[in-house]
Design an enzyme around this catalytic site. Structure first.
Site, PDB file in Angstrom:
ATOM      1  N   ARG A  72     -10.395   0.540   8.170  1.00 15.97           N
ATOM      2  CA  ARG A  72      -9.902  -0.803   8.469  1.00 15.97           C
ATOM      3  C   ARG A  72     -10.971  -1.649   9.154  1.00 15.97           C
ATOM      4  O   ARG A  72     -10.732  -2.819   9.466  1.00 15.97           O
ATOM      5  CB  ARG A  72      -8.717  -0.677   9.404  1.00 15.97           C
ATOM      6  CG  ARG A  72      -7.433  -1.260   8.862  1.00 15.97           C
ATOM      7  CD  ARG A  72      -6.346  -0.873   9.839  1.00 15.97           C
ATOM      8  NE  ARG A  72      -5.143  -1.589   9.670  1.00 15.97           N
ATOM      9  CZ  ARG A  72      -4.044  -1.045   9.132  1.00 15.97           C
ATOM     10  NH1 ARG A  72      -4.047   0.167   8.660  1.00 15.97           N
ATOM     11  NH2 ARG A  72      -2.952  -1.754   9.074  1.00 15.97           N
ATOM     12  N   ARG A  92      11.612  -5.290   5.382  1.00 17.36           N
ATOM     13  CA  ARG A  92      11.409  -3.848   5.121  1.00 17.36           C
ATOM     14  C   ARG A  92      12.328  -2.998   6.014  1.00 17.36           C
ATOM     15  O   ARG A  92      12.510  -3.257   7.188  1.00 17.36           O
ATOM     16  CB  ARG A  92       9.959  -3.467   5.405  1.00 17.36           C
ATOM     17  CG  ARG A  92       9.758  -1.943   5.359  1.00 17.36           C
ATOM     18  CD  ARG A  92       8.321  -1.527   5.373  1.00 17.36           C
ATOM     19  NE  ARG A  92       7.557  -2.154   6.428  1.00 17.36           N
ATOM     20  CZ  ARG A  92       6.241  -2.124   6.508  1.00 17.36           C
ATOM     21  NH1 ARG A  92       5.544  -1.514   5.572  1.00 17.36           N
ATOM     22  NH2 ARG A  92       5.594  -2.706   7.492  1.00 17.36           N
ATOM     23  N   ARG A 101      10.753  -1.116  11.563  1.00 19.97           N
ATOM     24  CA  ARG A 101       9.618  -0.778  12.430  1.00 19.97           C
ATOM     25  C   ARG A 101       9.511  -1.788  13.570  1.00 19.97           C
ATOM     26  O   ARG A 101       9.722  -2.978  13.356  1.00 19.97           O
ATOM     27  CB  ARG A 101       8.314  -0.784  11.609  1.00 19.97           C
ATOM     28  CG  ARG A 101       7.953   0.583  11.084  1.00 19.97           C
ATOM     29  CD  ARG A 101       6.820   0.567  10.088  1.00 19.97           C
ATOM     30  NE  ARG A 101       5.628  -0.186  10.456  1.00 19.97           N
ATOM     31  CZ  ARG A 101       4.551  -0.273   9.686  1.00 19.97           C
ATOM     32  NH1 ARG A 101       4.525   0.364   8.525  1.00 19.97           N
ATOM     33  NH2 ARG A 101       3.512  -0.963  10.048  1.00 19.97           N
ATOM     34  N   ARG A 115      -0.872  -9.188  13.073  1.00 20.45           N
ATOM     35  CA  ARG A 115      -1.407  -8.159  12.150  1.00 20.45           C
ATOM     36  C   ARG A 115      -2.198  -8.819  11.024  1.00 20.45           C
ATOM     37  O   ARG A 115      -3.236  -8.317  10.603  1.00 20.45           O
ATOM     38  CB  ARG A 115      -0.256  -7.321  11.586  1.00 20.45           C
ATOM     39  CG  ARG A 115       0.275  -6.300  12.587  1.00 20.45           C
ATOM     40  CD  ARG A 115       1.651  -5.801  12.233  1.00 20.45           C
ATOM     41  NE  ARG A 115       1.684  -5.050  11.002  1.00 20.45           N
ATOM     42  CZ  ARG A 115       2.816  -4.705  10.376  1.00 20.45           C
ATOM     43  NH1 ARG A 115       3.987  -5.043  10.888  1.00 20.45           N
ATOM     44  NH2 ARG A 115       2.770  -4.014   9.263  1.00 20.45           N
ATOM     45  N   LYS A 151       0.837  -1.221   0.000  1.00 23.30           N
ATOM     46  CA  LYS A 151       0.000   0.000   0.000  1.00 23.30           C
ATOM     47  C   LYS A 151       0.868   1.266   0.000  1.00 23.30           C
ATOM     48  O   LYS A 151       0.689   2.151  -0.832  1.00 23.30           O
ATOM     49  CB  LYS A 151      -0.936   0.026   1.233  1.00 23.30           C
ATOM     50  CG  LYS A 151      -1.878  -1.159   1.304  1.00 23.30           C
ATOM     51  CD  LYS A 151      -2.850  -1.058   2.465  1.00 23.30           C
ATOM     52  CE  LYS A 151      -2.228  -1.097   3.843  1.00 23.30           C
ATOM     53  NZ  LYS A 151      -1.528  -2.366   4.183  1.00 23.30           N
TER      54      LYS A 151
HETATM   55  P1  AP5 Z   1       4.775  -1.538   1.972  1.00 29.56           P
HETATM   56  O1  AP5 Z   1       4.432  -0.801   0.743  1.00 29.56           O
HETATM   57  O2  AP5 Z   1       5.522  -0.829   3.049  1.00 29.56           O
HETATM   58  O3  AP5 Z   1       3.497  -2.318   2.528  1.00 29.56           O
HETATM   59  P2  AP5 Z   1       2.174  -1.760   3.238  1.00 29.56           P
HETATM   60  O4  AP5 Z   1       1.009  -2.460   2.619  1.00 29.56           O
HETATM   61  O5  AP5 Z   1       2.165  -0.270   3.261  1.00 29.56           O
HETATM   62  O6  AP5 Z   1       2.422  -2.387   4.668  1.00 29.56           O
HETATM   63  P3  AP5 Z   1       2.298  -1.807   6.129  1.00 29.56           P
HETATM   64  O7  AP5 Z   1       3.004  -2.824   6.986  1.00 29.56           O
HETATM   65  O8  AP5 Z   1       2.773  -0.402   6.253  1.00 29.56           O
HETATM   66  O9  AP5 Z   1       0.794  -1.877   6.338  1.00 29.56           O
HETATM   67  P4  AP5 Z   1       0.026  -2.021   7.641  1.00 29.56           P
HETATM   68  O10 AP5 Z   1      -1.340  -1.907   7.126  1.00 29.56           O
HETATM   69  O11 AP5 Z   1       0.298  -3.221   8.463  1.00 29.56           O
HETATM   70  O12 AP5 Z   1       0.635  -0.843   8.554  1.00 29.56           O
HETATM   71  P5  AP5 Z   1       0.086   0.581   8.942  1.00 29.56           P
HETATM   72  O13 AP5 Z   1       1.251   1.463   9.053  1.00 29.56           O
HETATM   73  O14 AP5 Z   1      -1.057   0.978   8.101  1.00 29.56           O
HETATM   74  O15 AP5 Z   1       5.651  -2.838   1.520  1.00 29.56           O
HETATM   75  C1  AP5 Z   1       6.199  -3.708   2.478  1.00 29.56           C
HETATM   76  C2  AP5 Z   1       7.606  -4.150   1.994  1.00 29.56           C
HETATM   77  O16 AP5 Z   1       7.471  -4.935   0.806  1.00 29.56           O
HETATM   78  C3  AP5 Z   1       8.541  -2.986   1.626  1.00 29.56           C
HETATM   79  O17 AP5 Z   1       9.843  -3.304   2.048  1.00 29.56           O
HETATM   80  C4  AP5 Z   1       8.462  -2.914   0.095  1.00 29.56           C
HETATM   81  O18 AP5 Z   1       9.679  -2.454  -0.456  1.00 29.56           O
HETATM   82  C5  AP5 Z   1       8.173  -4.350  -0.293  1.00 29.56           C
HETATM   83  N1  AP5 Z   1       7.275  -4.468  -1.454  1.00 29.56           N
HETATM   84  C6  AP5 Z   1       6.151  -3.737  -1.692  1.00 29.56           C
HETATM   85  N2  AP5 Z   1       5.560  -4.156  -2.839  1.00 29.56           N
HETATM   86  C7  AP5 Z   1       6.325  -5.168  -3.317  1.00 29.56           C
HETATM   87  C8  AP5 Z   1       6.218  -6.028  -4.474  1.00 29.56           C
HETATM   88  N3  AP5 Z   1       5.221  -5.902  -5.359  1.00 29.56           N
HETATM   89  N4  AP5 Z   1       7.165  -6.977  -4.661  1.00 29.56           N
HETATM   90  C9  AP5 Z   1       8.192  -7.119  -3.752  1.00 29.56           C
HETATM   91  N5  AP5 Z   1       8.344  -6.337  -2.653  1.00 29.56           N
HETATM   92  C10 AP5 Z   1       7.423  -5.392  -2.427  1.00 29.56           C
HETATM   93  O19 AP5 Z   1      -0.522   0.296  10.413  1.00 29.56           O
HETATM   94  C11 AP5 Z   1       0.300   0.027  11.519  1.00 29.56           C
HETATM   95  C12 AP5 Z   1      -0.563  -0.130  12.768  1.00 29.56           C
HETATM   96  O20 AP5 Z   1      -1.252   1.114  13.049  1.00 29.56           O
HETATM   97  C13 AP5 Z   1      -1.680  -1.180  12.696  1.00 29.56           C
HETATM   98  O21 AP5 Z   1      -1.210  -2.493  12.998  1.00 29.56           O
HETATM   99  C14 AP5 Z   1      -2.679  -0.641  13.742  1.00 29.56           C
HETATM  100  O22 AP5 Z   1      -2.275  -0.946  15.044  1.00 29.56           O
HETATM  101  C15 AP5 Z   1      -2.577   0.871  13.554  1.00 29.56           C
HETATM  102  N6  AP5 Z   1      -3.567   1.400  12.587  1.00 29.56           N
HETATM  103  C16 AP5 Z   1      -3.296   1.999  11.382  1.00 29.56           C
HETATM  104  N7  AP5 Z   1      -4.429   2.333  10.763  1.00 29.56           N
HETATM  105  C17 AP5 Z   1      -5.446   1.961  11.577  1.00 29.56           C
HETATM  106  C18 AP5 Z   1      -6.860   2.013  11.458  1.00 29.56           C
HETATM  107  N8  AP5 Z   1      -7.479   2.535  10.376  1.00 29.56           N
HETATM  108  N9  AP5 Z   1      -7.602   1.508  12.469  1.00 29.56           N
HETATM  109  C19 AP5 Z   1      -7.022   0.993  13.569  1.00 29.56           C
HETATM  110  N10 AP5 Z   1      -5.684   0.884  13.736  1.00 29.56           N
HETATM  111  C20 AP5 Z   1      -4.898   1.361  12.745  1.00 29.56           C
END
Ligand code: AP5
Length: 215
Positions: A87, A126, A159, A170, A13
């Site tokens: 979410r 990552r 992270r 997660r 994402k």
């Molecule tokens: P990346 O693009 O960083 O993946 P992402 O989908 O953004 O993953 P996140 O881990 O950031 O998502 P998340 O939803 O768990 O975390 P968030 O910060 O939202 O890619 C990952 C890796 O893969 C990178 O190294 C990249 O280079 C590589 N990659 C990408 N695409 C690739 C491909 N096609 N091929 C190969 N490699 C690839 O949330 C964190 C926490 O915050 C949650 O757990 C929760 O506690 C809280 N939170 C956030 N939003 C909410 C909400 N709306 N409600 C409640 N709690 C929330």
């Protein structure tokens, strides 16, 4: 244009949002990034969110809805892309209500589909820049110099929630609480499913094609 990007942790994402906002001039609203900024600033919200984030659970709806509603109301008229929000179904319903008050809707939902096994490798590999937020991967997207950000020379970090144990939680949280949103938005006929196990470039090309069709 108003976009929701759905997908499991590590589905790509954040990676894809960066290129979408550059091409279409949208505001990138990542709930995870906003929460991490709140934590760094030591705010009340950051303190409340900390234990949920570190264990891989969702931060309570009420806190997130308030935080994201405020950000959305300040978005430019060109639109925004939501990354990590909504979410839960409750968050999606509240988002719809906020937009309806401004006579707006979500135009498209990009749903990044990827197997849990692939996610584990992506997340544990990552590394990100604490200064500019650039995201790398130790195998798939290496910086020019190991452990150092290409853009500003800052030392890259991992992270705290990117461990194998927290990733498992997660993913469980995603399947139980967030995946039902795919059906929620399918009822509105605005979901585009994307095979997110492909190369970053191939996914980008496919997404641009779909976004150009509605822009
Ligand atoms: P990346 O693009 O960083 O993946 P992402 O989908 O953004 O993953 P996140 O881990 O950031 O998502 P998340 O939803 O768990 O975390 P968030 O910060 O939202 O890619 C990952 C890796 O893969 C990178 O190294 C990249 O280079 C590589 N990659 C990408 N695409 C690739 C491909 N096609 N091929 C190969 N490699 C690839 O949330 C964190 C926490 O915050 C949650 O757990 C929760 O506690 C809280 N939170 C956030 N939003 C909410 C909400 N709306 N409600 C409640 N709690 C929330």
């Amino acid at each position: 244009m108003r976009i929701v990007l759905l997908g499991a942790p590590g589905s790509g994402k954040g990676t894809q949002c960066k290129v979408i906002v550059e091409r279409y001039g949208l505001l990138h609203l990542s709930s995870g990034d906003i929460l991490r900024q709140e934590r760094s600033a030591g705010s009340e919200l950051g303190k409340k969110a900390q234990s949920y984030m570190d264990s891989g659970a969702l931060v309570p709806d009420q806190l997130i809805i308030e935080m994201m509603t405020k950000a959305i109301k300040n978005a430019p008229s060109s639109g925004f892309i939501l990354d990590g929000f909504p979410r839960t179904v409750k968050q999606a319903e509240e988002l719809d209500k906020t937009l309806a008050k401004a006579k707006k809707i979500i135009d498209i939902v990009l749903n990044l589909e990827v197997d849990d096994k692939i996610v584990e490798g992506r997340i544990t590999g990552r590394r990100s820049c604490p200064k500019c937020g650039a995201v790398y991967h130790i195998k798939n997207l290496k910086p020019k110099k190991e452990g150092i950000c290409d853009k500003d020379g800052t030392k890259l970090v991992q992270r705290p929630d990117d461990t194998i144990e927290v990733v498992a939680n997660r993913l469980k949280t995603y399947h139980q609480q967030t995946e039902p949103l795919v059906d929620y938005y399918k009822k509105a006929g605005i979901v585009v499913d994307i095979a997110a196990d492909k190369d970053i470039e191939d996914i980008k090309t496919f997404m641009f094609q779909k976004l150009d069709e509605i822009n």
